[in-house]
Design a protein around this motif. Structure first.
Motif, PDB file in Angstrom:
ATOM      1  N   GLU A  38       0.837  -1.201   0.000  1.00  0.00           N
ATOM      2  CA  GLU A  38       0.000   0.000   0.000  1.00  0.00           C
ATOM      3  C   GLU A  38       0.874   1.253   0.000  1.00  0.00           C
ATOM      4  O   GLU A  38       0.634   2.200  -0.758  1.00  0.00           O
ATOM      5  CB  GLU A  38      -0.911   0.012   1.233  1.00  0.00           C
ATOM      6  N   LYS A  39       1.901   1.247   0.821  1.00  0.00           N
ATOM      7  CA  LYS A  39       2.753   2.419   0.949  1.00  0.00           C
ATOM      8  C   LYS A  39       3.618   2.624  -0.299  1.00  0.00           C
ATOM      9  O   LYS A  39       3.845   3.767  -0.730  1.00  0.00           O
ATOM     10  CB  LYS A  39       3.600   2.294   2.215  1.00  0.00           C
ATOM     11  N   LEU A  40       4.081   1.553  -0.900  1.00  0.00           N
ATOM     12  CA  LEU A  40       4.857   1.669  -2.139  1.00  0.00           C
ATOM     13  C   LEU A  40       4.004   2.255  -3.258  1.00  0.00           C
ATOM     14  O   LEU A  40       4.508   2.996  -4.110  1.00  0.00           O
ATOM     15  CB  LEU A  40       5.415   0.302  -2.540  1.00  0.00           C
ATOM     16  N   LEU A  41       2.733   1.932  -3.253  1.00  0.00           N
ATOM     17  CA  LEU A  41       1.814   2.501  -4.243  1.00  0.00           C
ATOM     18  C   LEU A  41       1.770   4.019  -4.116  1.00  0.00           C
ATOM     19  O   LEU A  41       1.820   4.746  -5.118  1.00  0.00           O
ATOM     20  CB  LEU A  41       0.412   1.917  -4.053  1.00  0.00           C
ATOM     21  N   HIS A  42       1.713   4.516  -2.888  1.00  0.00           N
ATOM     22  CA  HIS A  42       1.635   5.959  -2.664  1.00  0.00           C
ATOM     23  C   HIS A  42       2.998   6.640  -2.821  1.00  0.00           C
ATOM     24  O   HIS A  42       3.060   7.811  -3.187  1.00  0.00           O
ATOM     25  CB  HIS A  42       1.062   6.246  -1.278  1.00  0.00           C
ATOM     26  N   LEU A  43       4.081   5.907  -2.556  1.00  0.00           N
ATOM     27  CA  LEU A  43       5.414   6.469  -2.795  1.00  0.00           C
ATOM     28  C   LEU A  43       5.621   6.708  -4.288  1.00  0.00           C
ATOM     29  O   LEU A  43       6.307   7.633  -4.700  1.00  0.00           O
ATOM     30  CB  LEU A  43       6.492   5.540  -2.241  1.00  0.00           C
ATOM     31  N   ASP A  44       5.054   5.817  -5.091  1.00  0.00           N
ATOM     32  CA  ASP A  44       4.947   6.029  -6.539  1.00  0.00           C
ATOM     33  C   ASP A  44       6.295   6.294  -7.211  1.00  0.00           C
ATOM     34  O   ASP A  44       6.510   7.312  -7.865  1.00  0.00           O
ATOM     35  CB  ASP A  44       3.984   7.192  -6.816  1.00  0.00           C
ATOM     36  N   GLY A  45       7.207   5.331  -7.020  1.00  0.00           N
ATOM     37  CA  GLY A  45       8.446   5.393  -7.790  1.00  0.00           C
ATOM     38  C   GLY A  45       9.573   6.150  -7.128  1.00  0.00           C
ATOM     39  O   GLY A  45       9.639   6.303  -5.912  1.00  0.00           O
ATOM     40  N   GLY A  46      10.486   6.633  -7.979  1.00  0.00           N
ATOM     41  CA  GLY A  46      11.721   7.253  -7.505  1.00  0.00           C
ATOM     42  C   GLY A  46      12.817   6.204  -7.425  1.00  0.00           C
ATOM     43  O   GLY A  46      12.551   4.995  -7.470  1.00  0.00           O
ATOM     44  N   THR A  47      14.063   6.657  -7.288  1.00  0.00           N
ATOM     45  CA  THR A  47      15.183   5.716  -7.192  1.00  0.00           C
ATOM     46  C   THR A  47      15.918   5.802  -5.860  1.00  0.00           C
ATOM     47  O   THR A  47      16.695   4.914  -5.533  1.00  0.00           O
ATOM     48  CB  THR A  47      16.203   5.965  -8.324  1.00  0.00           C
ATOM     49  N   SER A  48      15.681   6.879  -5.104  1.00  0.00           N
ATOM     50  CA  SER A  48      16.350   7.034  -3.811  1.00  0.00           C
ATOM     51  C   SER A  48      15.316   7.381  -2.741  1.00  0.00           C
ATOM     52  O   SER A  48      14.408   8.186  -2.967  1.00  0.00           O
ATOM     53  CB  SER A  48      17.425   8.117  -3.881  1.00  0.00           C
TER      54      SER A  48
END
Length: 241
Positions: A38-48
């Motif tokens: 759920e939290k990765l969905l809201h973080l929505d990418g990025g590399t760092s």
């Protein structure tokens, strides 16, 4: 839970000094995996990613495979020891763990991040501390980066949760006395500018949004899936008109 002890006799640093559990609703791998998704969905990418208040690394180990660089920060030595153990078991070589708090963390990092996140951390910070954190964090954020605060306690929903509103069975005879006690505790805590109970501070989302706007961010308000009385605040830089 009761009113939190007076500040003169209590500190969050001492409280968490020997803790090895991040306080998630369930500690099973199945639940933490779902919560992390759920939290990765809201973080929505990025590399760092900078995970401030990473605790024992329960979520950090699920974030690590999705980022080139992950920095986990916590002020509890015992929590960090547990996080190091988890990182070692999973053989992640892209994770760096740092001992620091909301003030000293910025002396320990030198790079910019695509995402800066916290989970169940804002409840231990006052509005003044949150203001300072957002102001400084914005300087360590890439131009298209985001600050994501997960699982902030929402005051009204928290009271409903405490009186059993979200339970399968509500004991109506206990509701009014509980509301009275909660209201009394809330007034006392507000007058003394201290946390209402040991879980920490609850924060009105509109006040968080006001701080975010102050530093050039737009805020997206999202209800937490796994905690009835919590919400997420996603801060993105305002786009030019």
């Amino acid at each position: 839970m009761g009113i939190a002890p007076k500040k003169s006799k209590f500190s969050w640093n001492e409280y968490f000094s020997d803790k090895k559990d991040g306080g998630h609703r369930h500690s099973t791998e199945e639940f933490l995996n779902k919560e992390a998704k759920e939290k990765l969905l809201h973080l929505d990418g990025g590399t760092s990613l900078l995970d401030f208040g990473c605790g024992a690394g329960e979520l950090l180990i699920y974030y690590a495979p999705c980022y080139e660089m992950v920095v986990g920060v916590d002020f509890s030595p015992s929590m960090l020891d547990e996080a190091r153990r988890k990182v070692a078991v999973n053989k992640y070589d892209n994770v760096c763990l740092i001992k620091a708090d909301d003030k000293t963390v910025w002396n320990e990092v030198s790079s910019l991040f695509d995402r800066i996140t916290t989970t169940e951390v804002l409840q231990y910070l006052t509005f003044e501390q949150i203001d300072s954190f957002i102001e400084t964090a914005s300087k360590y954020l890439n131009n298209d980066g985001k600050i994501v605060f997960f699982d902030i306690i929402e005051p009204r929903s928290y009271v409903l949760w405490k009186i059993g509103f979200f339970s399968k069975r509500i004991h109506y005879l206990k509701v009014l006395p509980t509301i009275f006690v909660e209201l009394f505790d809330y007034i006392c805590a507000s007058l003394s500018n201290s946390p209402k109970d040991i879980i920490g501070y609850s924060h009105n989302p509109y006040k968080i949004e006001k701080i975010a706007n102050k530093y050039g961010f737009e805020m997206e308000y999202i209800r937490s899936i796994y905690y009835e009385y919590r919400y997420h605040a996603i801060l993105s830089r305002k786009l030019p008109l």
